[in-house]
Design a protein around this motif. Structure first.
Motif, PDB file in Angstrom:
ATOM      1  N   GLU A 173       0.846  -1.187   0.000  1.00 53.36           N
ATOM      2  CA  GLU A 173       0.000   0.000   0.000  1.00 53.36           C
ATOM      3  C   GLU A 173       0.884   1.239   0.000  1.00 53.36           C
ATOM      4  OE1 GLU A 173      -3.870   1.881   2.338  1.00 53.36           O
ATOM      5  OE2 GLU A 173      -2.477   0.590   3.432  1.00 53.36           O
ATOM      6  N   ILE A 174       0.577   2.145  -0.905  1.00 56.26           N
ATOM      7  CA  ILE A 174       1.295   3.424  -0.957  1.00 56.26           C
ATOM      8  C   ILE A 174       0.340   4.499  -0.468  1.00 56.26           C
ATOM      9  CG2 ILE A 174       2.470   5.106  -2.408  1.00 56.26           C
ATOM     10  CD1 ILE A 174       2.187   1.471  -3.513  1.00 56.26           C
ATOM     11  N   ILE A 175       0.745   5.192   0.598  1.00 56.77           N
ATOM     12  CA  ILE A 175      -0.113   6.212   1.199  1.00 56.77           C
ATOM     13  C   ILE A 175       0.540   7.582   1.102  1.00 56.77           C
ATOM     14  CG2 ILE A 175      -1.215   7.028   3.324  1.00 56.77           C
ATOM     15  CD1 ILE A 175      -1.472   4.172   4.233  1.00 56.77           C
ATOM     16  N   SER A 203      10.793  -1.286  -6.731  1.00 54.01           N
ATOM     17  CA  SER A 203      11.246   0.108  -6.690  1.00 54.01           C
ATOM     18  C   SER A 203      10.226   1.038  -6.027  1.00 54.01           C
ATOM     19  CB  SER A 203      11.537   0.600  -8.112  1.00 54.01           C
ATOM     20  OG  SER A 203      10.371   0.505  -8.919  1.00 54.01           O
ATOM     21  N   ALA A 204       9.238   0.461  -5.358  1.00 54.90           N
ATOM     22  CA  ALA A 204       8.157   1.270  -4.773  1.00 54.90           C
ATOM     23  C   ALA A 204       8.669   2.232  -3.712  1.00 54.90           C
ATOM     24  CB  ALA A 204       7.093   0.349  -4.173  1.00 54.90           C
ATOM     25  N   VAL A 205       9.549   1.748  -2.817  1.00 52.18           N
ATOM     26  CA  VAL A 205      10.064   2.598  -1.741  1.00 52.18           C
ATOM     27  C   VAL A 205      10.957   3.694  -2.317  1.00 52.18           C
ATOM     28  CG1 VAL A 205      11.512   2.670   0.325  1.00 52.18           C
ATOM     29  CG2 VAL A 205       9.923   0.756  -0.019  1.00 52.18           C
ATOM     30  N   GLU A 206      11.822   3.322  -3.213  1.00 54.36           N
ATOM     31  CA  GLU A 206      12.741   4.308  -3.815  1.00 54.36           C
ATOM     32  C   GLU A 206      11.961   5.414  -4.532  1.00 54.36           C
ATOM     33  OE1 GLU A 206      16.413   4.477  -7.090  1.00 54.36           O
ATOM     34  OE2 GLU A 206      15.532   2.554  -6.491  1.00 54.36           O
ATOM     35  N   ALA A 214       5.147  10.451   1.867  1.00 55.98           N
ATOM     36  CA  ALA A 214       4.633   9.273   1.184  1.00 55.98           C
ATOM     37  C   ALA A 214       5.223   8.034   1.857  1.00 55.98           C
ATOM     38  CB  ALA A 214       4.991   9.291  -0.298  1.00 55.98           C
ATOM     39  N   ALA A 215       4.379   7.049   2.128  1.00 57.28           N
ATOM     40  CA  ALA A 215       4.830   5.841   2.823  1.00 57.28           C
ATOM     41  C   ALA A 215       4.440   4.598   2.038  1.00 57.28           C
ATOM     42  CB  ALA A 215       4.210   5.778   4.212  1.00 57.28           C
ATOM     43  N   VAL A 216       5.316   3.583   2.094  1.00 59.05           N
ATOM     44  CA  VAL A 216       5.039   2.303   1.451  1.00 59.05           C
ATOM     45  C   VAL A 216       4.924   1.246   2.545  1.00 59.05           C
ATOM     46  CG1 VAL A 216       5.857   0.553  -0.154  1.00 59.05           C
ATOM     47  CG2 VAL A 216       6.289   2.980  -0.627  1.00 59.05           C
ATOM     48  N   ILE A 217       3.780   0.565   2.579  1.00 58.72           N
ATOM     49  CA  ILE A 217       3.497  -0.417   3.631  1.00 58.72           C
ATOM     50  C   ILE A 217       3.314  -1.789   3.000  1.00 58.72           C
ATOM     51  CG2 ILE A 217       1.869  -1.066   5.451  1.00 58.72           C
ATOM     52  CD1 ILE A 217       1.103   1.916   5.597  1.00 58.72           C
ATOM     53  N   SER A 254      -4.670   6.626  -0.778  1.00 67.47           N
ATOM     54  CA  SER A 254      -4.106   5.275  -0.784  1.00 67.47           C
ATOM     55  C   SER A 254      -4.172   4.638  -2.167  1.00 67.47           C
ATOM     56  CB  SER A 254      -4.862   4.397   0.217  1.00 67.47           C
ATOM     57  OG  SER A 254      -4.547   3.034   0.050  1.00 67.47           O
ATOM     58  N   MET A 255      -3.140   3.820  -2.475  1.00 70.82           N
ATOM     59  CA  MET A 255      -3.132   2.983  -3.671  1.00 70.82           C
ATOM     60  C   MET A 255      -2.580   1.616  -3.285  1.00 70.82           C
ATOM     61  SD  MET A 255      -1.605   5.676  -6.498  1.00 70.82           S
ATOM     62  CE  MET A 255      -0.166   6.024  -5.485  1.00 70.82           C
ATOM     63  N   LEU A 256      -3.025   0.581  -3.971  1.00 77.93           N
ATOM     64  CA  LEU A 256      -2.517  -0.767  -3.741  1.00 77.93           C
ATOM     65  C   LEU A 256      -1.748  -1.249  -4.959  1.00 77.93           C
ATOM     66  CD1 LEU A 256      -5.541  -2.560  -2.002  1.00 77.93           C
ATOM     67  CD2 LEU A 256      -3.387  -1.876  -0.951  1.00 77.93           C
TER      68      LEU A 256
END
Length: 303
Positions: A173-175, A203-206, A214-217, A254-256
């Motif tokens: 999840e990207i918030i 590469s989501a976190v980068e 912005a946070a990646v969970i 939010s996005m998944l």
């Protein structure tokens, strides 16, 4: 004159005493027994008080409905006693507090509302006591009798699985943080820019580092049946490396993202809901039958 004064005072004292005696006897005299349930009396005052409570609740069943409810409660409390169930005053007080919470008012406010409608709080407490006792009877004597067929649940669940629910995912999840939804429109625009540049989970976190707050969970493994219908449908149309459209949630936008996607049918969650529904329906029927049988066996005398 002294003698007259003495007799006057004595007579007055006798009259006052007599009046107090009559006043003390009046409540008992004013109540007449309308129904007896296994020797337990139900008076006209109890019925009248319950009718007032009904009126406050919008229940229009009137005297007949109030009488029948009090009969049921007498039977329920008697059955609870037979099974060794006792209800403490503390439990009743907790029940009253829960009623006030459900109505979103203080307990004092609830009592005031009752009093304004001419309802003594004890009338509500009596009903709560019976309800608590009957819940205990239900758990102890009725629920163990309720059975739900696993085979029927499997068949019913299989028939309810939609094509979009046949997938198992590993998700991130990207918030884009926006507490309370403040600035959600601006954050949605940034989320869409992120989505355009998204190249997969690795590469989501980068990628998120190029954006503020912005946070990646790691959501982990989720089956489609665990997800809201709209999201499950959207994910079903995406491949690995795909990402959903931005959605405004309480904490922001939010996005998944799909890291893995496999075809898999899991009926666990559908069966859980069906089991709950079937169990509730079966329990409702069993409870009604149990009470009906108790009424048949009870000695109910209408006066």
């Amino acid at each position: 004159m002294m003698a007259n004064g003495f007799w006057g005072r004595a007579t007055s004292a006798m009259i006052v005493g007599a009046l107090l005696t009559v006043a003390a006897a009046m409540p008992a005299l004013a109540q007449s027994v309308r129904v007896t349930v296994n020797g337990t009396p139900i008076t006209d005052m109890q019925i009248a008080a319950r009718v007032k409570l009904f009126a406050l609740e919008g229940n229009k069943s009137g005297t007949k409905g109030a009488t029948e409810q009090l009969i049921d409660e007498a039977i329920q409390i008697a059955e609870a006693k037979r099974l060794g169930v006792t209800v403490s005053n503390a439990q009743v007080d907790d029940g009253l507090l829960q009623v006030s919470r459900n109505l979103k008012v203080s307990q004092d406010k609830l009592v005031g509302m009752l009093q304004q409608s001419g309802v003594n709080v004890e009338t509500l407490k009596d009903r709560l006591r019976a309800a608590i006792a009957w819940n205990a009877v239900t758990e102890q004597a009725i629920m163990p009798q309720v059975q739900v067929s696993d085979l029927e649940l499997d068949q019913k669940a299989a028939g309810q699985v939609a094509p979009y629910q046949g997938f198992d995912y590993i998700l991130k999840e990207i918030i884009f943080v926006a507490p309370g939804g403040q600035g959600a429109s601006g954050r949605t625009a940034q989320a869409n820019r992120y989505r355009t540049s998204f190249a997969g989970c690795d590469s989501a976190v980068e990628l998120s580092m190029g954006f503020t707050d912005a946070a990646v969970i790691d959501v982990g493994r989720r089956h489609a049946t665990q997800l809201p219908e709209a999201i499950a449908k959207e994910l079903a149309n995406l491949n690995v490396g795909g990402i959903t459209k931005p959605r405004v949630i309480e904490t922001g936008v939010s996005m998944l993202a799909i890291c893995q996607k496999t075809q898999a049918q899991d009926l666990t969650f559908i069966k859980g809901e069906l089991r709950s529904q079937a169990g509730n329906q079966a329990l409702t029927g069993q409870v009604a039958n149990y009470l009906a049988n108790l009424r048949k066996q009870a000695k109910i005398i209408y006066n």
